[in-house]
Design a protein around this motif. Structure first.
Motif, PDB file in Angstrom:
ATOM      1  N   LYS A 189      69.625  62.365  39.876  1.00  0.00           N
ATOM      2  CA  LYS A 189      70.824  61.577  40.170  1.00  0.00           C
ATOM      3  C   LYS A 189      71.172  61.647  41.656  1.00  0.00           C
ATOM      4  N   GLY A 190      70.765  62.732  42.317  1.00  0.00           N
ATOM      5  CA  GLY A 190      71.053  62.876  43.747  1.00  0.00           C
ATOM      6  C   GLY A 190      70.031  62.238  44.653  1.00  0.00           C
ATOM      7  N   ALA A 191      69.015  61.580  44.088  1.00  0.00           N
ATOM      8  CA  ALA A 191      67.999  60.952  44.937  1.00  0.00           C
ATOM      9  C   ALA A 191      67.179  59.937  44.124  1.00  0.00           C
ATOM     10  N   ALA A 192      66.049  60.375  43.591  1.00  0.00           N
ATOM     11  CA  ALA A 192      65.099  59.438  43.001  1.00  0.00           C
ATOM     12  C   ALA A 192      65.639  58.731  41.763  1.00  0.00           C
ATOM     13  N   GLY A 193      66.359  59.445  40.934  1.00  0.00           N
ATOM     14  CA  GLY A 193      66.884  58.837  39.712  1.00  0.00           C
ATOM     15  C   GLY A 193      67.887  57.744  40.013  1.00  0.00           C
ATOM     16  N   GLN A 194      68.802  58.033  40.901  1.00  0.00           N
ATOM     17  CA  GLN A 194      69.794  57.012  41.251  1.00  0.00           C
ATOM     18  C   GLN A 194      69.133  55.827  41.945  1.00  0.00           C
ATOM     19  N   ALA A 195      68.088  56.079  42.696  1.00  0.00           N
ATOM     20  CA  ALA A 195      67.353  54.975  43.334  1.00  0.00           C
ATOM     21  C   ALA A 195      66.765  54.058  42.267  1.00  0.00           C
ATOM     22  N   ILE A 196      66.233  54.646  41.208  1.00  0.00           N
ATOM     23  CA  ILE A 196      65.672  53.836  40.127  1.00  0.00           C
ATOM     24  C   ILE A 196      66.792  53.110  39.377  1.00  0.00           C
ATOM     25  N   GLN A 197      67.900  53.811  39.171  1.00  0.00           N
ATOM     26  CA  GLN A 197      69.045  53.154  38.536  1.00  0.00           C
ATOM     27  C   GLN A 197      69.472  51.923  39.348  1.00  0.00           C
ATOM     28  N   ASN A 198      69.463  52.066  40.649  1.00  0.00           N
ATOM     29  CA  ASN A 198      69.807  50.934  41.507  1.00  0.00           C
ATOM     30  C   ASN A 198      68.767  49.823  41.429  1.00  0.00           C
ATOM     31  N   MET A 199      67.508  50.213  41.396  1.00  0.00           N
ATOM     32  CA  MET A 199      66.455  49.205  41.227  1.00  0.00           C
ATOM     33  C   MET A 199      66.659  48.458  39.913  1.00  0.00           C
ATOM     34  N   ASN A 200      66.956  49.192  38.864  1.00  0.00           N
ATOM     35  CA  ASN A 200      67.188  48.552  37.559  1.00  0.00           C
ATOM     36  C   ASN A 200      68.307  47.513  37.654  1.00  0.00           C
ATOM     37  N   LEU A 201      69.359  47.872  38.369  1.00  0.00           N
ATOM     38  CA  LEU A 201      70.469  46.930  38.540  1.00  0.00           C
ATOM     39  C   LEU A 201      70.043  45.717  39.367  1.00  0.00           C
ATOM     40  N   MET A 202      69.341  45.970  40.451  1.00  0.00           N
ATOM     41  CA  MET A 202      68.929  44.882  41.354  1.00  0.00           C
ATOM     42  C   MET A 202      67.959  43.918  40.677  1.00  0.00           C
ATOM     43  N   CYS A 203      67.147  44.459  39.773  1.00  0.00           N
ATOM     44  CA  CYS A 203      66.078  43.660  39.167  1.00  0.00           C
ATOM     45  C   CYS A 203      66.446  43.146  37.772  1.00  0.00           C
ATOM     46  N   GLY A 204      67.635  43.468  37.317  1.00  0.00           N
ATOM     47  CA  GLY A 204      68.030  42.993  36.001  1.00  0.00           C
ATOM     48  C   GLY A 204      67.355  43.712  34.845  1.00  0.00           C
ATOM     49  N   PHE A 205      66.822  44.885  35.118  1.00  0.00           N
ATOM     50  CA  PHE A 205      66.245  45.693  34.025  1.00  0.00           C
ATOM     51  C   PHE A 205      67.363  46.414  33.278  1.00  0.00           C
ATOM     52  N   ASN A 206      67.002  46.969  32.127  1.00  0.00           N
ATOM     53  CA  ASN A 206      67.915  47.882  31.436  1.00  0.00           C
ATOM     54  C   ASN A 206      68.249  49.025  32.403  1.00  0.00           C
ATOM     55  N   GLU A 207      69.536  49.274  32.599  1.00  0.00           N
ATOM     56  CA  GLU A 207      69.937  50.261  33.609  1.00  0.00           C
ATOM     57  C   GLU A 207      69.375  51.661  33.302  1.00  0.00           C
ATOM     58  N   LEU A 208      69.082  51.927  32.035  1.00  0.00           N
ATOM     59  CA  LEU A 208      68.624  53.260  31.633  1.00  0.00           C
ATOM     60  C   LEU A 208      67.103  53.432  31.707  1.00  0.00           C
ATOM     61  N   GLU A 209      66.394  52.302  31.885  1.00  0.00           N
ATOM     62  CA  GLU A 209      64.942  52.342  31.828  1.00  0.00           C
ATOM     63  C   GLU A 209      64.360  53.364  32.829  1.00  0.00           C
ATOM     64  N   GLY A 210      63.493  54.209  32.301  1.00  0.00           N
ATOM     65  CA  GLY A 210      62.826  55.205  33.135  1.00  0.00           C
ATOM     66  C   GLY A 210      63.667  56.426  33.422  1.00  0.00           C
ATOM     67  N   LEU A 211      64.875  56.470  32.863  1.00  0.00           N
ATOM     68  CA  LEU A 211      65.804  57.542  33.215  1.00  0.00           C
ATOM     69  C   LEU A 211      66.339  58.275  31.998  1.00  0.00           C
ATOM     70  N   MET A 212      65.626  58.156  30.883  1.00  0.00           N
ATOM     71  CA  MET A 212      66.133  58.738  29.640  1.00  0.00           C
ATOM     72  C   MET A 212      65.703  60.196  29.448  1.00  0.00           C
ATOM     73  N   MET A 213      65.328  60.863  30.521  1.00  0.00           N
ATOM     74  CA  MET A 213      64.947  62.267  30.402  1.00  0.00           C
ATOM     75  C   MET A 213      66.131  63.064  29.854  1.00  0.00           C
ATOM     76  N   ILE A 214      65.852  63.870  28.857  1.00  0.00           N
ATOM     77  CA  ILE A 214      66.896  64.691  28.251  1.00  0.00           C
ATOM     78  C   ILE A 214      66.782  66.099  28.806  1.00  0.00           C
ATOM     79  N   PRO A 215      67.873  66.617  29.364  1.00  0.00           N
ATOM     80  CA  PRO A 215      67.789  67.957  29.943  1.00  0.00           C
ATOM     81  C   PRO A 215      67.610  69.009  28.867  1.00  0.00           C
ATOM     82  N   ALA A 216      66.931  70.087  29.240  1.00  0.00           N
ATOM     83  CA  ALA A 216      66.792  71.224  28.343  1.00  0.00           C
ATOM     84  C   ALA A 216      67.872  72.241  28.696  1.00  0.00           C
TER      85      ALA A 216
END
Lengths: 344, 344, 344, 344
Positions: free
Chosen positions: B315-342
């Protein structure tokens, strides 16, 4: 009160030596040196020394001029010339590096790619494994202070081999070392985000402590001993633990082995043979000069497992160097080394 | 399926981006580059990529040529020229560095000692705090992806400031970051024997994230907000936790504050406002794109304590960048970011 | 040579006291006790004591009978009766718990849900912050040894408050403690797989050290001082670091503040005010009795940031208790406390 | 889409299984159970599940009723009765415990002090080492999922033994496990202040995985294989690494060995035989289903050293269980297991 000095005080072993010597009643630290940091305060490198213990790092020559007992903690190949000076001036010399550990120049050449500059010097060198070579050390003027891995291993096998209780000449040694063993130099392997939560062997079948280990074990056993030695990097600061696998002779019982260990070390302050059933843990020797040894038996295959652990910076380097100095100078062998380990 | 590329894939943020994008359904990674390591495999730097995920690092130009969505993860001052190229070619650009985060060139000059090369570009930049600027991000072509500390802090204060529930304009923020925040470069501070069992603040009152934090908080509050921002280095790999001290307006109750937080984030997948009485812990967001927020109240002094935590690399770097890409490209905002923490 | 004993030697603070007293020249440890483990060897609990330092844990009464200087390290509410016995027999008593720290019984009742059994005893209690209350301690017979957090905080603020250089009565204190602070008892929070790679605050606005901190700071400042005190659990073994935020009076300069700190502590062996520009790190005080203080200034908002760090088990508990004993018994104040911290 | 359930979801292996199954496309998790925590949310035990992934823990019977594929993660002796129910109802059963791993009841009795309740069930059990027993697993209804240590060891030796390239029947295995292997239960050994900065072997020559290891290795080699197996506790959260010492037949070269390994695993997604010269590190498999193997040679003594590493919770437990489910259900073998490990 003798005047001591440290050549190479900017590395971990040198700095630890400085730290321990500060609390030694019989010495005055007259100079500490560093090629790279001469002119800096030692607290610039190690902020824990800020305040009452601070001292300026000087040139190597300064140590040679002022001190009567000289410790050197240098990369291999750099100690000989200082040892030569000391010999000529009748000063005592303890080398924490590798230059005075190997008996045969050919081993040194093979594993360190270096020749001896002063072969004559090496006839006088004594291997500074305090508990084993005490009498020789007392009379020595040049000490090759043992490596950290070899210390844990040779102390762990000494009673067994000396009494020829092992079956095979081949011994498997799986050792694990904390990161201070890798020294002060920055490296990928000790970069925190890599090293933390990590574990791996390194220099498999090629670590330079191998000939030193085989040399000393063979002398103890009075026969050729071969070791498979595999060091690993542990994500902790301090400590070495060696798990050693050795087959017992058919007619030797585990109880006999335990008794021999107990007897061998019963008068040794710094070697603790743990009660049967207890397991050595590097936690319980950290920041102390102890070597803890626990013995275990696989009855299914009549196999002995020795676990031997030390603090790599203390008994594995600076502490044993001081123990050797105490022996050479006729001080109480325990002086400066009474640090009691914590369990937490 | 869009063609994406990463300029600066050899650093931690770039490598993490690569790792996460590999599992993103809508993208094809066409090129990854590194000035220093071009020609090497990424597994040479990050052995976890060995095997099925390996890829050769190429030149930056290669990324510009092949990709339609370009991520840059570079030291400040190096992204602008690539953003310029992207703008001219109608490509989308997400900068994980600092070049497109500050609204005023004067702030950039003061804190980064650098001028804008293409001031016009900066009029198009959008601050990529996904949850707050979602609508702007969807239409953006140049994103300044937020810093790790600012992400934890701005998400942690957004509901409060937007609703002007704080009493003072001065907020004290005590942040702690894992060591990956310091990056791949070796340093004394991240040398394991030093960093392990250590903790200290750094860049007190001088960290470059300060103007970014004040800028965004001031916009949220619609008034000038001043922060005392003190970052600390935690001996863990991942995660940032910010403990934030802010006085509440006299007529605002803690229950009202909690409700506002809950309402603000109730539809946000990645922001979890913990139940009252629970405490945020960086453990529970590691390797995920979550931001966990817990709220606490010192009734003796009517003071709010906000604890906000993220994985600094996600969320502090790569994940938020992908979230932003998802928004910019009209993808599902969660795509590629569904990692569940242990939790262990 | 005085006869000392420890009631409650099975806990961490008691065991650390035992460890340090073993190397104290002026004492003989005549008995150590534990309610739960009486009859066991202390090495059964703490294997680092195996061998030369081992001792059997006995009943509390045994300590009371044999020792002339008695340390108690017990949960709150259990020390008073032993202090009473000591008072009646003219023995000295140092309590490492909370029973003799608070001046007002009402505070004790509010925060510990307990009454005083012997209110008269508490008129004789002295708060054992060695550097601040030295003269009172010398004459005392009952010492309330300060808590670990309060020690780091009060030493960190003493020069400032005594000279009334702070602007507000409200001070924000963000503290972080190693896990030994949580003691020997097993808990979810200190279970390794949870605690490792974790960080979080706890007992926010409700930690029992709060009234102790406010009491002592208020006395120093000669006015009411309010603190927002937030402790956090650090994934390290030892050390507390407090980051303290306090506004400076308008007409006070940072240089003046620095000078006051320097002057106040210049003759104190155990308090090191670091040179400007250096940052305190708990690494550099671990296993020692030092308190390191670094001072920082946010010129944008005329705010002082004090960073104060100690080893929670030494200066924050057992070490300071010994320092107080040294004062009470007329020993060299440094005796038994000359441990030099390592930097690795 | 099949209905899956987990009996014993409150332990680490069960919770990890839950975490991984949440991202599996072909399953619906219909129930998770816990004897001790029935009625609680799983986020009460593992806060990382708070929010979108939360689920209530129910009774074991609930899982049996609702699911068609049942995983059990229970202490030994408790799974058989559930397996019996599943068999009767034609449901598939994967046991992550020890009840269905041993071929001979006599071994189970000797090492677990327990009898089989339903001996007939055990004729149907298949040892779930996915890469080795793939064909059997596809047709199985009851799987004994391998232990974590055995997985790292059997995969590490499979190519060698299957091709009878070892010289002796005796193999020395020095294994090191992260603390999650010790499970969720609190213990002295996993109390942070003890465990951190610690390292030691445990259950020497007596670990219950020993008969499982010997059984599988002997089948692979088609001859009796004896192992000296010594597990150690590593102060990290996740990962097992086994350093395996085995003598090579005189006429076998290291190159031949390497080629056999490469050939055996070249089509296996989850087993990576590292290039010669590289060393396996548990860092690079954490949180993934990979098993990394590196091969090393001591030419002085014609000895092979195999280093094999997995994430103990994934390939060593929950991940391999899912891999087996994928095989049993005809899903893509990789489904739900494409987590890419990070290097930092």
């Amino acid at each position: 009160m003798i005047k001591v000095g440290i050549i190479g005080a900017s590395g971990y072993a040198g700095a630890e030596l400085y730290r321990l010597l500060l609390n030694h009643k019989n010495v005055e630290i007259v100079a500490i040196s560093s090629q790279s940091y001469a002119g800096k305060m030692i607290s610039d490198l190690y902020p824990s020394f800020y305040g009452p213990y601070d001292m300026c790092l000087s040139q190597d020559q300064d140590v040679l001029d002022k001190a009567d007992m000289i410790f050197a903690s240098l990369p291999h190949g750099l100690s000989e010339k200082y040892a030569k000076v000391c010999e000529e001036q009748g000063k005592k010399f303890i080398d924490l590096g590798a230059d005075f550990r190997l008996d045969k120049e050919s081993d040194y050449q093979q594993w360190y790619q270096h020749d001896y500059q002063y072969p004559g010097l090496h006839e006088k060198q004594v291997y500074g494994l305090s508990e084993v070579n005490r009498d020789l050390i007392k009379k020595a003027t040049i000490i090759g202070n043992p490596g950290c891995y070899p210390t844990s291993i040779t102390l762990g096998l000494y009673p067994l081999l000396k009494n020829q209780m092992q079956k095979d000449e081949k011994i498997i040694i799986d050792s694990k070392s904390g990161t201070t063993g890798a020294g002060k130099s920055l490296s990928e392997d000790t970069h925190f985000p890599k090293c933390n939560e990590s574990f791996h062997p390194y220099k498999i079948a090629s670590h330079r402590h191998t000939p030193e280990i085989e040399q000393e074990l063979s002398k103890m056993a009075n026969q050729d001993i071969q070791v498979m030695f595999t060091p690993h990097l542990l994500p902790v600061n301090r400590g070495i633990i060696s798990t050693i696998y050795v087959s017992l002779k058919d007619d030797v019982t585990f109880d006999e082995v335990y008794d021999i260990y107990h007897k061998t070390y019963q008068d040794e302050y710094f070697v603790r043979v743990l009660p049967k059933g207890k397991v050595a843990d590097l936690k319980f020797v950290q920041y102390s000069n102890f070597c803890d040894i626990s013995l275990h038996y696989d009855e299914r295959y009549h196999q002995l497992i020795v676990v031997s652990t030390i603090d790599n910076m203390v008994k594995g380097a600076a502490g044993q160097a001081i123990q050797n100095m105490n022996l050479m100078c006729g001080f109480n062998e325990l002086e400066g080394l009474m640090m009691i380990p914590a369990s937490f």
